[in-house]
Design an enzyme around this catalytic site. Structure first.
Site, PDB file in Angstrom:
ATOM      1  N   CYS A  55      -8.559   8.383  -0.755  1.00 19.94           N
ATOM      2  CA  CYS A  55      -7.686   9.103  -1.693  1.00 19.94           C
ATOM      3  C   CYS A  55      -8.181  10.529  -1.893  1.00 19.94           C
ATOM      4  O   CYS A  55      -7.387  11.481  -1.931  1.00 19.94           O
ATOM      5  CB  CYS A  55      -7.639   8.388  -3.045  1.00 19.94           C
ATOM      6  N   ARG A 132      -0.465   2.604  -0.245  1.00 22.06           N
ATOM      7  CA  ARG A 132      -0.184   4.036  -0.405  1.00 22.06           C
ATOM      8  C   ARG A 132       1.284   4.202  -0.033  1.00 22.06           C
ATOM      9  O   ARG A 132       1.608   4.246   1.149  1.00 22.06           O
ATOM     10  CB  ARG A 132      -1.022   4.872   0.564  1.00 22.06           C
TER      11      ARG A 132
HETATM   12  C1  BEZ Z   1     -10.010   4.782  -0.668  1.00 19.36           C
HETATM   13  O1  BEZ Z   1     -10.981   5.094   0.017  1.00 19.36           O
HETATM   14  O2  BEZ Z   1      -9.224   5.637  -1.082  1.00 19.36           O
HETATM   15  C2  BEZ Z   1      -9.792   3.341  -0.987  1.00 19.36           C
HETATM   16  C3  BEZ Z   1     -10.301   2.392  -0.125  1.00 19.36           C
HETATM   17  C4  BEZ Z   1     -10.108   1.057  -0.412  1.00 19.36           C
HETATM   18  C5  BEZ Z   1      -9.429   0.679  -1.560  1.00 19.36           C
HETATM   19  C6  BEZ Z   1      -8.904   1.642  -2.400  1.00 19.36           C
HETATM   20  C7  BEZ Z   1      -9.087   2.984  -2.109  1.00 19.36           C
END
Ligand code: BEZ
Length: 218
Positions: A55, A132
């Protein structure tokens, strides 16, 4: 949807062509309604959680190319279940570390009422860190494209921009954007729809595969 207080029934199952349900929400840029964006394109996207690596990479990449959304008359708005103060703390950290200021609004959706309404989480799923989702909403408030990626794969900002370019280009001349189309490249014309045209065509594909249309051509 009226607000994000948690009292509104979800309306998942949104599809391309549906009106984007309106809502009011508290965001990092103040209280905002979705309908405030009428007259502009909007990319509304969810992220699983603040302070997570993928993110963070997406937000940094989006800010670095945010002027390219501006030139397409397109606003950005993000959403996660995290609180407003979590968003603020994360944005401050992003600015201090990556030297970019996130100025587009991030919705706090602690009850997940907006996320559920938009199908950004599976119904009944209490784990918001699943998807996402990205909604491309046109200036009339219609959902024009939807994409969904898992938590462990970041989105392509280039593909978001290409999708916007393609949606705007096909609107301009009622055309079709072929595979891998990029802004500035020719489009496809709509197929001819009369049997006489089919039989009159010199090549077998000529009536339905009609490349070479330029944006702005009639
Ligand atoms: C992330 O790196 O953004 C992420 C990875 C796994 C679960 C939720 C967010």
């Amino acid at each position: 949807m009226d607000d994000n207080s948690g009292s509104t029934a979800p309306c998942a199952g949104l599809r391309i062509g549906d009106a984007a349900p309106d809502f009011a929400a508290r965001t990092t840029a103040g209280d905002i309604r979705l309908s405030d964006f009428r007259g502009r394109w909007l990319v509304l996207f969810s992220h699983p959680a603040d302070f997570t690596p993928v993110c963070t990479s997406e937000f940094v990449a989006l800010v670095r190319r945010s002027h390219e959304f501006d030139t397409r008359n397109c606003a950005l708005m993000a959403l996660s279940v995290d609180s407003l103060f979590s968003h603020f703390a994360w944005l401050r950290m992003i600015r201090d570390h990556f030297d970019v200021e996130v100025r587009f609004p991030i919705i706090e959706d602690p009850t997940m009422v907006i996320a559920r309404g938009y199908g950004m989480v599976a119904p009944g799923d209490s784990d918001s860190a699943a998807v996402r989702t990205t909604f491309f909403i046109d200036p009339a408030g219609t959902i024009r494209a939807i994409s969904c990626y898992p938590a462990n794969v970041g989105r392509s900002i280039g593909e978001m921009l290409r999708t916007l370019d393609a949606l705007q280009a096909v609107d301009d001349c009622a055309a079709l954007a072929p595979a891998d189309w990029q802004a500035g490249e020719p489009l496809l014309s709509q197929p001819l729809a009369a049997l006489d045209d089919v039989y009159a065509a010199e090549a077998a594909t000529e009536w339905f595969y009609r490349p070479g249309l330029r944006r702005g051509d009639k």
